[in-house]
Design a protein around this motif. Structure first.
Motif, PDB file in Angstrom:
ATOM      1  N   ARG A 242       0.765   4.285  -2.675  1.00 33.88           N
ATOM      2  CA  ARG A 242       0.529   5.688  -2.278  1.00 33.88           C
ATOM      3  C   ARG A 242       1.618   6.592  -2.834  1.00 33.88           C
ATOM      4  N   ASP A 243       2.847   6.137  -2.701  1.00 36.05           N
ATOM      5  CA  ASP A 243       3.965   6.938  -3.207  1.00 36.05           C
ATOM      6  C   ASP A 243       3.883   7.079  -4.726  1.00 36.05           C
ATOM      7  N   ALA A 244       3.603   5.975  -5.408  1.00 36.80           N
ATOM      8  CA  ALA A 244       3.557   5.999  -6.872  1.00 36.80           C
ATOM      9  C   ALA A 244       2.451   6.912  -7.387  1.00 36.80           C
TER      10      ALA A 244
ATOM     11  N   ASP B 133      -2.183  11.640   2.676  1.00 33.92           N
ATOM     12  CA  ASP B 133      -2.203  10.616   3.725  1.00 33.92           C
ATOM     13  C   ASP B 133      -3.606  10.122   4.050  1.00 33.92           C
TER      14      ASP B 133
ATOM     15  N   ASP C  71       1.170   9.416  -5.567  1.00 35.12           N
ATOM     16  CA  ASP C  71       1.315  10.716  -4.913  1.00 35.12           C
ATOM     17  C   ASP C  71       0.035  11.116  -4.185  1.00 35.12           C
TER      18      ASP C  71
ATOM     19  N   GLU D 130       0.814  -1.219   0.000  1.00 35.41           N
ATOM     20  CA  GLU D 130       0.000   0.000   0.000  1.00 35.41           C
ATOM     21  C   GLU D 130       0.843   1.263   0.000  1.00 35.41           C
ATOM     22  N   MET D 131       1.916   1.285   0.791  1.00 40.52           N
ATOM     23  CA  MET D 131       2.738   2.495   0.842  1.00 40.52           C
ATOM     24  C   MET D 131       3.410   2.754  -0.502  1.00 40.52           C
ATOM     25  N   ALA D 132       3.815   1.704  -1.199  1.00 38.48           N
ATOM     26  CA  ALA D 132       4.418   1.875  -2.516  1.00 38.48           C
ATOM     27  C   ALA D 132       3.393   2.436  -3.502  1.00 38.48           C
TER      28      ALA D 132
END
Length: 197
Positions: A159-161, A166, A163, A155-157
């Motif tokens: 979210r980062d991809a 939070d 952008d 999930e964090m990857a």
């Protein structure tokens, strides 16, 4: 920017009505599963505008990663889901191709929020969709459509991809499965309620 209603007891309620009708967009890039999602979850026979893809469309639409696709939405999909005695969701699925973007403004008018379907193997295709939703000022949640044979992504990857802020919800769903699709919509509705308070 299109402004929409807020999710409260009076949203879209006629005098004496007992239910709140909430307009939700189901959006995403080409061939991500929007029609399948609405078909799996709608409590009524969904309205679809699927047409057979022509050879001309093959030169315009990127079929990489979607082999076997023979139809495409050319206007919209529509379905309905009652989530409580008080709240009914009206689901409007948008076409995913860039050439249909001019329809989005009309479809976004009056919408409370959007569920953005994402293919984890084609994340870059989601950027333009998310940009449009943000341009129209709609709150949204991300539903990662899990395809057979594709490993689950961190999930964090994701979210980062993408952008993401939070507080933007990210859920995994299977657009073919009624329960999974309902869970994704419930996540969006809870997010909209939180944003309203």
């Amino acid at each position: 920017m299109v402004s929409g209603p807020s999710l409260d007891e009076q949203a879209y309620v006629r005098e004496g009505a007992t239910q709140t009708a909430v307009k939700i967009l189901v959006v995403g890039h080409f061939a991500v599963g929007k029609t399948t999602f609405i078909g799996a979850i709608s409590e009524i026979e969904p309205l679809t505008t699927e047409e057979t893809m022509t050879r001309a469309a093959e030169s315009v639409d990127d079929l990489k990663g979607v082999q076997g696709k023979t139809t495409t939405t050319v206007a919209m999909d529509f379905g309905r889901l009652t989530i409580s005695d008080r709240v009914v969701l009206y689901l409007f699925g948008t076409p995913g191709q860039q050439r249909f973007v001019q329809m989005w403004e009309d479809m976004a008018r009056g919408a409370l929020g959007a569920l953005v379907l994402v293919d984890p193997d084609r994340l870059a295709d989601s950027f333009a969709v998310i940009d449009l939703i943000e341009q129209y000022g709609l709150d949204y949640a991300i539903a990662v459509n899990h395809f057979d044979g594709v490993p689950l992504r961190d999930e964090m990857a994701l979210r980062d991809a993408l952008d993401l802020l939070d507080d933007t919800p990210v859920v995994t769903c299977d657009a073919r499965d009624e329960r999974s699709s309902a869970d994704a919509l419930i996540t969006l509705v809870r997010h909209l309620q939180d944003r309203a308070h």
